[in-house]
Design a protein around this motif. Structure first.
Motif, PDB file in Angstrom:
ATOM      1  N   ALA A 187       0.813  -1.220   0.000  1.00 15.57           N
ATOM      2  CA  ALA A 187       0.000   0.000   0.000  1.00 15.57           C
ATOM      3  C   ALA A 187       0.843   1.265   0.000  1.00 15.57           C
ATOM      4  CB  ALA A 187      -0.920  -0.004   1.218  1.00 15.57           C
ATOM      5  N   GLY A 188       2.179   1.102   0.039  1.00 20.41           N
ATOM      6  CA  GLY A 188       3.066   2.260  -0.040  1.00 20.41           C
ATOM      7  C   GLY A 188       3.557   2.785   1.279  1.00 20.41           C
ATOM      8  N   TRP A 189       3.233   2.102   2.385  1.00 14.76           N
ATOM      9  CA  TRP A 189       3.649   2.547   3.716  1.00 14.76           C
ATOM     10  C   TRP A 189       4.940   1.815   4.087  1.00 14.76           C
ATOM     11  CZ3 TRP A 189       1.266   6.558   6.032  1.00 14.76           C
ATOM     12  CH2 TRP A 189      -0.019   6.898   5.589  1.00 14.76           C
ATOM     13  N   THR A 190       6.052   2.516   4.109  1.00 11.74           N
ATOM     14  CA  THR A 190       7.350   1.906   4.424  1.00 11.74           C
ATOM     15  C   THR A 190       7.748   2.231   5.859  1.00 11.74           C
ATOM     16  OG1 THR A 190       8.525   3.840   3.568  1.00 11.74           O
ATOM     17  CG2 THR A 190       8.107   2.033   2.022  1.00 11.74           C
ATOM     18  N   MET A 191       8.476   1.310   6.478  1.00 10.47           N
ATOM     19  CA  MET A 191       8.838   1.457   7.882  1.00 10.47           C
ATOM     20  C   MET A 191       9.856   2.583   8.073  1.00 10.47           C
ATOM     21  SD  MET A 191       8.079   0.328  10.872  1.00 10.47           S
ATOM     22  CE  MET A 191       7.491  -1.373  10.830  1.00 10.47           C
ATOM     23  N   GLY A 192       9.590   3.484   8.993  1.00 13.09           N
ATOM     24  CA  GLY A 192      10.510   4.561   9.308  1.00 13.09           C
ATOM     25  C   GLY A 192      11.529   4.166  10.359  1.00 13.09           C
ATOM     26  N   ASP A 193      12.504   5.025  10.560  1.00 13.36           N
ATOM     27  CA  ASP A 193      13.572   4.710  11.518  1.00 13.36           C
ATOM     28  C   ASP A 193      13.050   4.582  12.955  1.00 13.36           C
ATOM     29  OD1 ASP A 193      15.340   4.765   9.416  1.00 13.36           O
ATOM     30  OD2 ASP A 193      15.911   6.872   9.745  1.00 13.36           O
ATOM     31  N   VAL A 246       7.627   3.790  12.987  1.00 14.18           N
ATOM     32  CA  VAL A 246       6.328   4.197  12.462  1.00 14.18           C
ATOM     33  C   VAL A 246       6.439   4.292  10.939  1.00 14.18           C
ATOM     34  CG1 VAL A 246       4.537   5.980  12.429  1.00 14.18           C
ATOM     35  CG2 VAL A 246       5.768   5.466  14.556  1.00 14.18           C
ATOM     36  N   ARG A 247       5.512   3.712  10.246  1.00 12.36           N
ATOM     37  CA  ARG A 247       5.550   3.722   8.779  1.00 12.36           C
ATOM     38  C   ARG A 247       5.234   5.114   8.231  1.00 12.36           C
ATOM     39  NH1 ARG A 247       5.819  -1.324   6.383  1.00 12.36           N
ATOM     40  NH2 ARG A 247       5.722  -3.033   7.910  1.00 12.36           N
ATOM     41  N   VAL A 248       5.735   5.339   7.001  1.00 13.52           N
ATOM     42  CA  VAL A 248       5.605   6.652   6.366  1.00 13.52           C
ATOM     43  C   VAL A 248       5.227   6.441   4.896  1.00 13.52           C
ATOM     44  CG1 VAL A 248       6.794   8.793   5.746  1.00 13.52           C
ATOM     45  CG2 VAL A 248       7.362   7.632   7.897  1.00 13.52           C
ATOM     46  N   LYS A 249       4.386   7.359   4.405  1.00 13.23           N
ATOM     47  CA  LYS A 249       4.029   7.347   2.980  1.00 13.23           C
ATOM     48  C   LYS A 249       3.904   8.795   2.512  1.00 13.23           C
ATOM     49  CE  LYS A 249       0.425   5.785  -0.240  1.00 13.23           C
ATOM     50  NZ  LYS A 249      -0.872   5.073  -0.372  1.00 13.23           N
ATOM     51  N   GLY A 271       5.744  11.218   2.973  1.00 15.67           N
ATOM     52  CA  GLY A 271       6.078  12.144   4.055  1.00 15.67           C
ATOM     53  C   GLY A 271       5.093  12.162   5.204  1.00 15.67           C
ATOM     54  N   GLU A 272       4.042  11.352   5.119  1.00 14.18           N
ATOM     55  CA  GLU A 272       3.016  11.317   6.182  1.00 14.18           C
ATOM     56  C   GLU A 272       3.203  10.070   7.041  1.00 14.18           C
ATOM     57  OE1 GLU A 272      -1.871  11.132   6.576  1.00 14.18           O
ATOM     58  OE2 GLU A 272      -0.900  11.431   4.621  1.00 14.18           O
ATOM     59  N   ARG A 273       3.149  10.257   8.335  1.00  9.02           N
ATOM     60  CA  ARG A 273       3.288   9.129   9.250  1.00  9.02           C
ATOM     61  C   ARG A 273       1.977   8.338   9.338  1.00  9.02           C
ATOM     62  NH1 ARG A 273       7.357   9.583  13.112  1.00  9.02           N
ATOM     63  NH2 ARG A 273       6.025   8.857  14.817  1.00  9.02           N
ATOM     64  N   LEU A 274       2.100   7.050   9.591  1.00 10.99           N
ATOM     65  CA  LEU A 274       0.920   6.207   9.755  1.00 10.99           C
ATOM     66  C   LEU A 274       0.414   6.352  11.194  1.00 10.99           C
ATOM     67  CD1 LEU A 274      -1.031   4.230   8.491  1.00 10.99           C
ATOM     68  CD2 LEU A 274       0.545   2.371   9.001  1.00 10.99           C
ATOM     69  N   SER A 275      -0.174   7.514  11.444  1.00  5.27           N
ATOM     70  CA  SER A 275      -0.695   7.850  12.766  1.00  5.27           C
ATOM     71  C   SER A 275      -2.211   7.945  12.687  1.00  5.27           C
ATOM     72  CB  SER A 275      -0.126   9.192  13.254  1.00  5.27           C
ATOM     73  OG  SER A 275       1.277   9.119  13.376  1.00  5.27           O
ATOM     74  N   VAL A 276      -2.902   7.255  13.601  1.00  5.68           N
ATOM     75  CA  VAL A 276      -4.364   7.197  13.543  1.00  5.68           C
ATOM     76  C   VAL A 276      -4.946   7.444  14.933  1.00  5.68           C
ATOM     77  CG1 VAL A 276      -4.272   5.547  11.643  1.00  5.68           C
ATOM     78  CG2 VAL A 276      -4.461   4.706  14.000  1.00  5.68           C
ATOM     79  N   ASP A 277      -6.235   7.781  14.941  1.00  2.95           N
ATOM     80  CA  ASP A 277      -6.974   7.942  16.196  1.00  2.95           C
ATOM     81  C   ASP A 277      -7.650   6.635  16.563  1.00  2.95           C
ATOM     82  OD1 ASP A 277      -6.350  10.649  16.498  1.00  2.95           O
ATOM     83  OD2 ASP A 277      -7.985  11.235  15.162  1.00  2.95           O
ATOM     84  N   LEU A 278      -7.638   6.303  17.839  1.00  4.47           N
ATOM     85  CA  LEU A 278      -8.251   5.080  18.347  1.00  4.47           C
ATOM     86  C   LEU A 278      -9.168   5.469  19.501  1.00  4.47           C
ATOM     87  CD1 LEU A 278      -8.482   1.973  18.508  1.00  4.47           C
ATOM     88  CD2 LEU A 278      -6.364   1.964  19.853  1.00  4.47           C
ATOM     89  N   PHE A 279     -10.489   5.396  19.277  1.00  2.00           N
ATOM     90  CA  PHE A 279     -11.468   5.788  20.290  1.00  2.00           C
ATOM     91  C   PHE A 279     -11.822   4.593  21.173  1.00  2.00           C
ATOM     92  CE2 PHE A 279     -13.707   9.458  17.795  1.00  2.00           C
ATOM     93  CZ  PHE A 279     -12.494  10.121  17.728  1.00  2.00           C
ATOM     94  N   THR A 280     -12.183   4.898  22.408  1.00  2.00           N
ATOM     95  CA  THR A 280     -12.696   3.857  23.294  1.00  2.00           C
ATOM     96  C   THR A 280     -13.621   4.477  24.327  1.00  2.00           C
ATOM     97  OG1 THR A 280     -12.069   1.894  24.584  1.00  2.00           O
ATOM     98  CG2 THR A 280     -10.875   3.933  25.056  1.00  2.00           C
TER      99      THR A 280
END
Length: 526
Positions: free
Chosen positions: A349-355, A358-361, A363-372
């Motif tokens: 999907a184009g998301w490569t592992m960062g140093d 956290v994966r990056v695509k 220039g954007e980090r794979l950061s998401v919101d998780l509700f509970t």
């Protein structure tokens, strides 16, 4: 993985105080109950229109039929019923001498008015197959069906088909279930503070309990007080110290401690729900099905059952409880832990592992919101999910909401991932959560799909027999799984604990859940 919530040991003085409180309760014939985490947040006792009901509802309202633990159906306000061979008409004989709490009579006309009241509500699907209702005589009513409905008795036995007083329902309008709730049940609503407490008082005229209870009425207990306690550690401690007499939905990691208590008894019943993580398919990056599939493979259900729930319950592999035949899907569609494959899908999907892991695509980090939701169990489980997502390079930020606010967030389409649970032992839960007619809530996945809706409608409306219904819902379930709309996590058991020095509880528990029929047989220990 366990988290930091710890129980506290009682001091000697607390034990003495608890004993005094038990004695006080016994004298007063009052029993206090804490709802389970999955029951928190009900805003009305309106079975017709509400989307969220709790156990107290089953004491305010009676139903035409009741369902036992073995899935058999038993008479209640309907003493008998007959379906025509083509499934196009059902005739019900009604119980004589029943009155609502406002002293109006329960009769065929009341049933006719009640069925009509579902029009335009979220619960309309429960009666959608009923074309019209004929009053044959005062105690006989016929449902003329637009189509066969093999699920009709299940629907009639659900909490969402408790029967309200037609007179009160018309007079109170939107306030029905909030300022007053009038049924024929063994207990009447005395007070209701949303999010805090519900108090029910005995209906002294009640003599029409079902055969799922030894006591057909009036109830043994004068008053039931139901409390909402989001922090389950607090509820657990209150059970041990006498603040409550009965705890619905005991967290599994408290079971061993409670079972060691001399005065506490624990009842375990088969589970009727699933804990899961819905995925909002309209919120990037989850509009990419590869990312959704990878997210599912990141969750290790087996380790969650072992570490979070102490091995009690079972891993969930799809959206339905495993006792339903519609849960028996093509095994390749079940959601299984496979972090290596998840990594491959994210790379694709184009998301490569960062140093920093956290994966990056682009220039954007794979950061998401998780509700509970703000209960101990949900927050603990969500922290584990967060850690497992991190293992595949997805950074999840947890936000905790109360039960009402989190539903508002869903309706605003302000979410990406969430940890949720449902309690429903029927495959039509797929319609509830995935029909395109309920976007935002309860369709938290925000999924609109032409083929999905077609399969939904076939399952809901074109099944002439029980066998056809199973086949149609299995096909719908398999399609939903192929779209990776959620991550199944856990199948809990129903765990109920009570103070055996304060109250006695029926054994065995009849019914598919611990609800009204069981409360009828609760007694104060003298």
């Amino acid at each position: 993985m366990r988290y930091s919530t710890k129980t506290q040991l009682l001091t000697g003085s607390a034990i003495v105080a608890a004993g005094l409180l038990f004695s006080s309760n016994a004298m007063a014939q009052n029993v206090t109950i804490a709802f389970s985490a999955s029951e928190l947040g009900a805003t009305a006792y309106n079975p017709v229109a509400a989307s969220n009901l709790n156990t107290a509802t089953s004491l305010i309202y009676d139903r035409l039929v009741e369902q036992d633990a073995d899935q058999s159906y038993h008479p209640h306000l309907a003493t008998a019923w007959e379906e025509t061979p083509d499934g196009m008409a059902w005739t019900f004989t009604l119980l004589d001498g029943v009155t609502f709490h406002d002293d109006t009579p329960f009769n065929a006309e009341a049933v006719q008015t009640w069925i009509a009241s579902y029009a335009g509500t979220e619960n309309e699907y429960l009666v959608e197959a009923i074309g019209s209702v004929d009053v044959i005589d005062d105690l006989t009513v016929r449902f003329n069906m637009d189509r066969p409905e093999p699920n009709l008795l299940y629907n009639l036995a659900s909490a969402f088909m408790g029967i309200p007083s037609p007179t009160a329902y018309a007079e109170l309008g939107d306030d029905f279930g909030v300022t007053a709730a009038i049924g024929t049940g063994p207990y009447e609503l005395q007070s209701f503070e949303i999010g805090l407490e519900t108090v029910l008082v005995r209906n002294e005229d009640y003599t029409w309990g079902s055969d799922l209870s030894e006591n057909t009425g009036p109830g043994h207990i004068e008053t039931f007080t139901f409390r909402e306690i989001p922090d389950q550690s607090t509820a657990f401690l209150e059970l041990r110290t006498g603040g409550i007499d009965l705890l619905l939905g005991v967290p599994t990691d408290f079971l061993a401690i409670l079972e060691a208590e001399a005065n506490i008894q624990v009842i375990q019943m088969p589970g009727t729900g699933i804990s899961y993580m819905p995925i909002n398919v309209t919120a990037p990056p989850f509009d990419d099905i590869l990312v959704r599939q990878a997210t599912g493979m990141a969750i290790d259900q087996d380790s969650i059952v072992a570490a979070v729930y102490g091995g009690v319950g079972a891993p969930a592999r799809n959206f339905l409880i495993s006792s339903l035949p519609e849960a028996d899907v093509d095994p390749s569609l079940n959601v299984m832990y496979d972090p290596a494959r998840a990594g491959e899908l994210l790379e694709e999907a184009g998301w490569t592992m960062g140093d920093d892991g956290v994966r990056v695509k682009d220039g954007e980090r794979l950061s998401v919101d998780l509700f509970t939701a703000n209960s101990t169990e949900f927050t603990r489980l969500t922290q584990v999910v967060q850690a497992q997502l991190a293992e595949i390079g997805m950074e999840a930020t947890i936000t905790v909401f109360d039960s009402s606010t989190i539903r508002d967030e869903y309706r605003r389409n302000a979410h990406q991932l969430a940890v949720r649970a449902y309690d429903w032992n029927n495959s039509d839960i797929l319609d509830w959560f995935f029909s395109g007619n309920r976007l935002g809530y309860p369709n938290v996945s925000m999924w609109e799909d032409e083929e999905g809706q077609r399969l939904n409608d076939v399952a809901m409306t074109e099944s002439a027999t029980a066998a056809e219904r199973i086949a149609n819902f299995t096909a719908y379930h398999e399609y939903v799984l192929s779209q990776h709309l959620f991550v199944p996590i856990y199948q809990p058991t129903q765990n109920i604990a009570f103070n055996a020095e304060a109250i006695s509880v029926p054994d065995p528990v009849r019914g598919s859940r611990f609800r009204g029929q069981s409360f009828m047989d609760i007694q104060i220990v003298e």
